[in-house]
Design an enzyme around this catalytic site. Structure first.
Site, mmCIF file in Angstrom:
data_model
loop_
_atom_site.group_PDB
_atom_site.id
_atom_site.type_symbol
_atom_site.label_atom_id
_atom_site.label_comp_id
_atom_site.label_asym_id
_atom_site.label_seq_id
_atom_site.Cartn_x
_atom_site.Cartn_y
_atom_site.Cartn_z
ATOM 1 N N HIS A 51 12.908 -2.352 -0.702
ATOM 2 C CA HIS A 51 12.140 -1.770 -1.804
ATOM 3 C C HIS A 51 12.948 -0.638 -2.431
ATOM 4 C CE1 HIS A 51 9.021 0.195 -4.100
ATOM 5 N NE2 HIS A 51 8.336 -0.922 -4.011
ATOM 6 N N GLY B 237 1.663 -2.639 -6.338
ATOM 7 C CA GLY B 237 1.536 -1.298 -5.762
ATOM 8 C C GLY B 237 0.162 -0.719 -6.048
ATOM 9 N N GLY B 238 0.088 0.103 -7.087
ATOM 10 C CA GLY B 238 -1.151 0.827 -7.409
ATOM 11 C C GLY B 238 -2.397 -0.045 -7.442
ATOM 12 N N GLU C 227 12.154 2.168 -3.436
ATOM 13 C CA GLU C 227 11.879 3.514 -2.898
ATOM 14 C C GLU C 227 12.667 3.748 -1.614
ATOM 15 O OE1 GLU C 227 7.632 3.045 -2.980
ATOM 16 O OE2 GLU C 227 7.712 3.028 -5.162
ATOM 17 N N GLU D 191 11.715 -6.380 -8.796
ATOM 18 C CA GLU D 191 10.986 -5.176 -9.197
ATOM 19 C C GLU D 191 11.919 -4.266 -10.001
ATOM 20 O OE1 GLU D 191 7.341 -4.415 -6.464
ATOM 21 O OE2 GLU D 191 9.037 -3.298 -5.685
ATOM 22 N N TRP E 116 0.829 -1.221 0.000
ATOM 23 C CA TRP E 116 0.000 0.000 0.000
ATOM 24 C C TRP E 116 0.859 1.266 0.000
ATOM 25 C CZ3 TRP E 116 -4.561 -1.025 3.997
ATOM 26 C CH2 TRP E 116 -5.428 -1.985 3.461
ATOM 27 N N LYS E 117 2.159 1.134 0.276
ATOM 28 C CA LYS E 117 3.053 2.297 0.375
ATOM 29 C C LYS E 117 2.452 3.309 1.358
ATOM 30 C CE LYS E 117 4.784 1.117 -4.170
ATOM 31 N NZ LYS E 117 5.394 1.526 -5.439
ATOM 32 N N SER F 282 4.038 -2.257 -12.083
ATOM 33 C CA SER F 282 2.887 -2.055 -12.980
ATOM 34 C C SER F 282 2.157 -3.364 -13.299
ATOM 35 C CB SER F 282 3.320 -1.344 -14.264
ATOM 36 O OG SER F 282 3.816 -0.050 -13.953
#
Ligand code: 13P
Length: 254
Positions: free
Chosen positions: A98, A237-238, A100, A170, A10-11, A216
């Site tokens: 991750h 993710g999204g 990020e 990823e 969910w970040k 994605s």
């Protein structure tokens, strides 16, 4: 048969009420629609974790995970969360490495090796992320980057601990961009990862490790990606923020 996992990351999205509402939608859909042995893992912000663990009781196909943990056992690290705390609320997984976190919080392979150790020592399973940037791929360095992330991040582990890992490939250029790796590109790297594991820990260990693809991933491209022999699920993710999309991705393994 390797464990098939679809994990939602969910970040830093969803407030507490939104998170609980989405989670309830997801668990209800899973109860009605998921017929296989696949496992859903929701990696929520820390704030939501304890409540989601309670909500997940009775749904044996849903586990909870955190998105990070500090490398120390405890102490004067204002604002940080320890592996022991994560374990104590009943979560089972922790995303580590991750891209990020590597990019925005300067997490290095050496730091991630320490985080992996402490997370495992508390009986949690790391979902350890690796992947190259666009520049690295264009410079044809992707295999070397993946190899060094494995060697410096997790190959110090003994075979017993290593076998508890979930890995996630990823490619950084595919995260949040709408550009997914082709199934052939993803499979090529997954096979490479498995071959590296085999060379280090042996074929049996390599064959048992769940390796997820992330970047994605959506209900349209998941069937082809998950049909690849070395892709055992996804780190989403999204699309994990939409109950319908997430459960559709999960149901690829029905
Ligand atoms: P997207 O699915 O939004 O590309 O994010 C992938 C990801 O970073 C999961 O950890």
């Amino acid at each position: 048969m390797r464990t098939k996992i679809v994990a939602g990351n969910w970040k830093m999205n969803l407030d507490y009420q939104e998170g609980l509402a989405l989670f309830s939608e997801i668990t209800n859909m899973i109860k009605d629609e998921i017929t296989g042995k696949q496992e859903a893992v929701i990696c929520s912000p820390f704030i939501h974790l304890s409540s989601l663990v309670q909500l997940a009781k009775g749904y044996n196909k849903v586990s909870l995970g955190a998105q990070n943990a500090h490398q120390a056992e405890a102490g004067a690290y204002t604002g940080e969360i320890s592996a022991k705390m994560i374990k104590s609320v009943g979560a089972q997984y922790v995303i580590l490495g991750h891209s990020e976190r590597r990019q925005y919080f300067a997490e290095t392979n050496a730091l991630l090796a320490k985080k992996t150790d402490i997370v495992l020592s508390h009986g949690l399973k790391p979902i350890f992320c690796i992947g190259e940037t666009l520049a690295e791929r264009e410079a044809n360095q992707h295999f070397a980057i993946i190899k060094s992330q494995l060697e410096e991040g997790v190959f110090h582990l003994g075979v017993e601990d290593f076998s508890k890992l979930v890995l996630a490939y990823e490619p950084v250029w595919a995260i949040g961009t709408g550009v997914t790796a082709s199934s052939a590109q993803a499979q090529e790297i997954h096979a490479f990862i498995r071959a590296e594991i085999s060379a280090k820990y042996g074929k049996e260990v390599a064959e048992g490790i769940t390796i997820l693809y992330g970047g994605s991933c959506n209900p349209k491209n998941a069937p082809e990606l998950f049909a690849q022999p070395d892709i055992d699920g996804g780190l989403i993710g999204g699309a994990s923020l939409k109950s319908r999309d997430f459960v559709d991705i999960l149901s690829v393994f029905n």
